[in-house]
Scaffold this motif. Structure first.
Motif, PDB file in Angstrom:
ATOM      1  N   TYR A 101     -11.168  -7.290 -21.197  1.00  0.00           N
ATOM      2  CA  TYR A 101     -11.824  -6.888 -22.440  1.00  0.00           C
ATOM      3  C   TYR A 101     -13.069  -7.708 -22.683  1.00  0.00           C
ATOM      4  O   TYR A 101     -14.080  -7.206 -23.174  1.00  0.00           O
ATOM      5  N   ASP A 102     -13.042  -9.012 -22.320  1.00  0.00           N
ATOM      6  CA  ASP A 102     -14.186  -9.897 -22.550  1.00  0.00           C
ATOM      7  C   ASP A 102     -14.349 -10.793 -21.332  1.00  0.00           C
ATOM      8  O   ASP A 102     -13.550 -11.696 -21.084  1.00  0.00           O
ATOM      9  N   LEU A 103     -15.398 -10.529 -20.543  1.00  0.00           N
ATOM     10  CA  LEU A 103     -15.622 -11.301 -19.330  1.00  0.00           C
ATOM     11  C   LEU A 103     -15.845 -12.779 -19.614  1.00  0.00           C
ATOM     12  O   LEU A 103     -15.524 -13.634 -18.775  1.00  0.00           O
ATOM     13  N   GLN A 104     -16.385 -13.095 -20.786  1.00  0.00           N
ATOM     14  CA  GLN A 104     -16.680 -14.488 -21.097  1.00  0.00           C
ATOM     15  C   GLN A 104     -15.415 -15.313 -21.261  1.00  0.00           C
ATOM     16  O   GLN A 104     -15.426 -16.527 -21.077  1.00  0.00           O
ATOM     17  N   SER A 105     -14.312 -14.635 -21.613  1.00  0.00           N
ATOM     18  CA  SER A 105     -13.065 -15.366 -21.825  1.00  0.00           C
ATOM     19  C   SER A 105     -12.273 -15.554 -20.538  1.00  0.00           C
ATOM     20  O   SER A 105     -11.280 -16.279 -20.517  1.00  0.00           O
ATOM     21  N   GLY A 106     -12.723 -14.914 -19.470  1.00  0.00           N
ATOM     22  CA  GLY A 106     -12.026 -15.033 -18.196  1.00  0.00           C
ATOM     23  C   GLY A 106     -12.604 -16.141 -17.335  1.00  0.00           C
ATOM     24  O   GLY A 106     -13.742 -16.598 -17.550  1.00  0.00           O
ATOM     25  N   ASP A 107     -11.846 -16.595 -16.392  1.00  0.00           N
ATOM     26  CA  ASP A 107     -12.266 -17.673 -15.488  1.00  0.00           C
ATOM     27  C   ASP A 107     -12.870 -17.072 -14.227  1.00  0.00           C
ATOM     28  O   ASP A 107     -12.328 -17.188 -13.131  1.00  0.00           O
ATOM     29  N   PHE A 108     -14.007 -16.399 -14.398  1.00  0.00           N
ATOM     30  CA  PHE A 108     -14.660 -15.703 -13.288  1.00  0.00           C
ATOM     31  C   PHE A 108     -15.964 -16.383 -12.902  1.00  0.00           C
ATOM     32  O   PHE A 108     -16.666 -16.954 -13.759  1.00  0.00           O
ATOM     33  N   GLU A 109     -16.279 -16.295 -11.607  1.00  0.00           N
ATOM     34  CA  GLU A 109     -17.601 -16.712 -11.120  1.00  0.00           C
ATOM     35  C   GLU A 109     -18.392 -15.430 -10.858  1.00  0.00           C
ATOM     36  O   GLU A 109     -18.337 -14.848  -9.777  1.00  0.00           O
ATOM     37  N   LEU A 110     -19.123 -14.981 -11.856  1.00  0.00           N
ATOM     38  CA  LEU A 110     -19.728 -13.655 -11.826  1.00  0.00           C
ATOM     39  C   LEU A 110     -21.104 -13.672 -11.174  1.00  0.00           C
ATOM     40  O   LEU A 110     -21.909 -14.584 -11.435  1.00  0.00           O
ATOM     41  N   PRO A 111     -21.391 -12.664 -10.325  1.00  0.00           N
ATOM     42  CA  PRO A 111     -22.758 -12.521  -9.827  1.00  0.00           C
ATOM     43  C   PRO A 111     -23.729 -12.324 -10.989  1.00  0.00           C
ATOM     44  O   PRO A 111     -23.353 -11.870 -12.078  1.00  0.00           O
ATOM     45  N   ALA A 112     -24.986 -12.628 -10.757  1.00  0.00           N
ATOM     46  CA  ALA A 112     -25.981 -12.618 -11.833  1.00  0.00           C
ATOM     47  C   ALA A 112     -26.182 -11.240 -12.443  1.00  0.00           C
ATOM     48  O   ALA A 112     -26.553 -11.134 -13.625  1.00  0.00           O
ATOM     49  N   PHE A 113     -25.946 -10.174 -11.695  1.00  0.00           N
ATOM     50  CA  PHE A 113     -26.259  -8.843 -12.229  1.00  0.00           C
ATOM     51  C   PHE A 113     -25.376  -8.481 -13.418  1.00  0.00           C
ATOM     52  O   PHE A 113     -25.753  -7.634 -14.236  1.00  0.00           O
ATOM     53  N   TYR A 114     -24.197  -9.112 -13.569  1.00  0.00           N
ATOM     54  CA  TYR A 114     -23.363  -8.849 -14.744  1.00  0.00           C
ATOM     55  C   TYR A 114     -24.123  -9.224 -16.019  1.00  0.00           C
ATOM     56  O   TYR A 114     -24.209  -8.448 -16.975  1.00  0.00           O
ATOM     57  N   ALA A 115     -24.675 -10.425 -16.027  1.00  0.00           N
ATOM     58  CA  ALA A 115     -25.424 -10.892 -17.199  1.00  0.00           C
ATOM     59  C   ALA A 115     -26.706 -10.100 -17.381  1.00  0.00           C
ATOM     60  O   ALA A 115     -27.106  -9.772 -18.518  1.00  0.00           O
ATOM     61  N   GLU A 116     -27.362  -9.792 -16.277  1.00  0.00           N
ATOM     62  CA  GLU A 116     -28.618  -9.039 -16.357  1.00  0.00           C
ATOM     63  C   GLU A 116     -28.411  -7.661 -16.973  1.00  0.00           C
ATOM     64  O   GLU A 116     -29.324  -7.116 -17.609  1.00  0.00           O
ATOM     65  N   HIS A 117     -27.240  -7.070 -16.809  1.00  0.00           N
ATOM     66  CA  HIS A 117     -26.963  -5.752 -17.374  1.00  0.00           C
ATOM     67  C   HIS A 117     -26.123  -5.839 -18.641  1.00  0.00           C
ATOM     68  O   HIS A 117     -25.747  -4.802 -19.204  1.00  0.00           O
ATOM     69  N   GLY A 118     -25.799  -7.045 -19.070  1.00  0.00           N
ATOM     70  CA  GLY A 118     -25.051  -7.232 -20.319  1.00  0.00           C
ATOM     71  C   GLY A 118     -23.612  -6.766 -20.251  1.00  0.00           C
ATOM     72  O   GLY A 118     -23.033  -6.361 -21.262  1.00  0.00           O
ATOM     73  N   ILE A 119     -22.978  -6.828 -19.069  1.00  0.00           N
ATOM     74  CA  ILE A 119     -21.606  -6.350 -18.913  1.00  0.00           C
ATOM     75  C   ILE A 119     -20.639  -7.303 -19.605  1.00  0.00           C
ATOM     76  O   ILE A 119     -20.663  -8.522 -19.374  1.00  0.00           O
ATOM     77  N   VAL A 120     -19.763  -6.737 -20.443  1.00  0.00           N
ATOM     78  CA  VAL A 120     -18.789  -7.570 -21.159  1.00  0.00           C
ATOM     79  C   VAL A 120     -17.348  -7.131 -20.909  1.00  0.00           C
ATOM     80  O   VAL A 120     -16.425  -7.945 -21.050  1.00  0.00           O
ATOM     81  N   SER A 121     -17.125  -5.837 -20.541  1.00  0.00           N
ATOM     82  CA  SER A 121     -15.770  -5.336 -20.313  1.00  0.00           C
ATOM     83  C   SER A 121     -15.712  -4.582 -18.981  1.00  0.00           C
ATOM     84  O   SER A 121     -16.675  -3.887 -18.615  1.00  0.00           O
ATOM     85  N   THR A 122     -14.588  -4.735 -18.286  1.00  0.00           N
ATOM     86  CA  THR A 122     -14.411  -4.045 -17.009  1.00  0.00           C
ATOM     87  C   THR A 122     -12.981  -3.551 -16.879  1.00  0.00           C
ATOM     88  O   THR A 122     -12.067  -4.078 -17.510  1.00  0.00           O
TER      89      THR A 122
END
Length: 407
Positions: A101-122
């Motif tokens: 529901y919220d990528l920021q609350s997960g312990d993920f090492e996300l590629p930069a394109f997630y932030a560049e596209h504003g992705i918050v839920s998957t």
């Protein structure tokens, strides 16, 4: 979301799966299927982005193979580890659907394109398919990859959404398998085309060599026949003349076989009917004399093994020559050769060689009149011969078409 809206959403999702399934069955290009799946899934779940990640066994990572909504440079280039460090890696490594529901609350090492596209839920589901050269579940525990929906708004996905995406993933798995089978089929077809080209080349080469071989054999036989004819003319001894004449006739008959095959491919069969007509014309010219003896020939089309046709040619030559030499002491008469193909009433091929001459008296085992070779050849062919010498002489030879000699 009220119940009516939920029902309408479920109905839209079911319709989307049905429509996409029909599309996927008609489409042979896997990338078109993957990209269309990403587009339809994103629209059906109200998301702006989606992607299909393919597992790469050698690199042990997930490559974004297809997608919808992404900026240039993402599809085909961005990868993530096939482990719990990313949403798709988590789903891949656990083999279970994954909702974040919220990528920021997960312990993920996300590629930069997630932030560049504003992705918050998957939300991610597994695409079983095929990860390498072995079918999934048969010596290969790695799925093809992952189908992921990405939203730039917080979105709480439920079990209905998981079921919907799983249905799409199953269709994609079959599309992947079909693409693999199609690739193998196309590769096989290309190999077969290459083999056909090579076969045609070899056949052309074989035909050229066969024609050259036939030409040389024919010339050599004709040369030998000419030498025997010259020797016959120079020989005064009667017994010697008869022996040389017999050899010359058989060489002559063999030469006619190769004349008949001139320009033909090197095959194991020939039309004996056509060959015997040509042979009779040459025999008539060979024995031409002012005594008025004629040679007539009638023949059906009769396809025989080349060895059988050659043996029958020698038999015909010997019997026709015997008639020319012994049947007409007064000089006039007719010799006839008839070849009849098998019929429904008579399963054997029939060759009748007859003359209107004085006939001869001999028992079935006699070797007189130079006919010993004829009898031996008839026996070797598995044929049967009946001799009628009541009015002239007639040899009727029955050759079973199913005999071993024809195989």
């Amino acid at each position: 979301m009220d119940e009516a809206e939920r029902i309408r959403r479920l109905l839209r999702q079911q319709a989307a799966i049905a429509s996409f399934g029909s599309f996927a069955l008609r489409q042979y290009d896997l990338m078109s299927v993957l990209n269309e799946a990403a587009r339809v899934c994103a629209g059906s779940l109200g998301a702006r982005f989606s992607k299909v990640c393919r597992y790469r066994p050698v690199e042990n990572d997930l490559l974004i193979e297809a997608g919808f909504g992404w900026q240039a440079g993402v599809i085909g280039n961005v990868v993530s580890r096939a482990d719990a460090s990313s949403p798709q890696g988590l789903a891949f490594s656990t083999r279970q659907p994954s909702i974040c529901y919220d990528l920021q609350s997960g312990d993920f090492e996300l590629p930069a394109f997630y932030a560049e596209h504003g992705i918050v839920s998957t939300v991610d589901v597994i695409i079983k398919g095929k990860a390498n050269d072995k079918p999934y579940g048969v010596g290969n525990d790695k799925p093809y990859g992952v189908l992921e929906i990405d939203s730039d708004e917080h979105h709480q996905y439920d079990q209905h959404d998981i079921d919907f995406l799983t249905g799409f993933a199953n269709i994609l798995a079959e599309a992947v398998a079909t693409s693999a089978r199609t690739a193998i089929l196309r590769s096989t077809i290309e190999q077969m085309k290459g083999l056909v080209v090579e076969k045609d080349r070899l056949l052309d080469q074989k035909n050229v060599l066969a024609e050259e071989l036939q030409h040389r054999v024919r010339n050599n036989l004709q040369l030998v026949y000419g030498m025997l004819s010259q020797q016959l003319a120079d020989t005064e001894d009667k017994a010697g003349k008869q022996g040389i004449a017999g050899i010359a006739r058989r060489v002559f008959t063999l030469a006619q076989v190769y004349d008949h095959l001139g320009g033909a491919e090197m095959t194991r069969t020939t039309d004996f009917g056509k060959y015997v007509k040509s042979l009779c014309i040459d025999l008539a010219d060979l024995h031409a004399a002012p005594n008025g003896t004629t040679l007539v020939c009638e023949s059906d089309t009769l396809i025989l093994d080349l060895d059988v046709a050659t043996a029958l040619g020698i038999i015909t030559t010997e019997l026709v020559t015997n008639s020319y030499d012994h049947a007409f002491p007064d000089g006039n008469g007719e010799i006839s050769v008839a070849v009849r193909a098998p019929t429904l009433e008579h399963a054997s091929a029939t060759i009748v060689i007859s003359d209107s001459g004085v006939g001869f008296k001999t028992n079935g085992e006699s070797k007189r009149h130079g006919l010993g070779l004829v009898r031996r050849l008839i026996e070797q062919l598995g044929a049967k011969a009946v001799i009628d010498s009541g009015s002239g002489t007639a040899w009727t030879i029955d050759l079973p078409v199913e005999s071993p000699a024809l195989s």
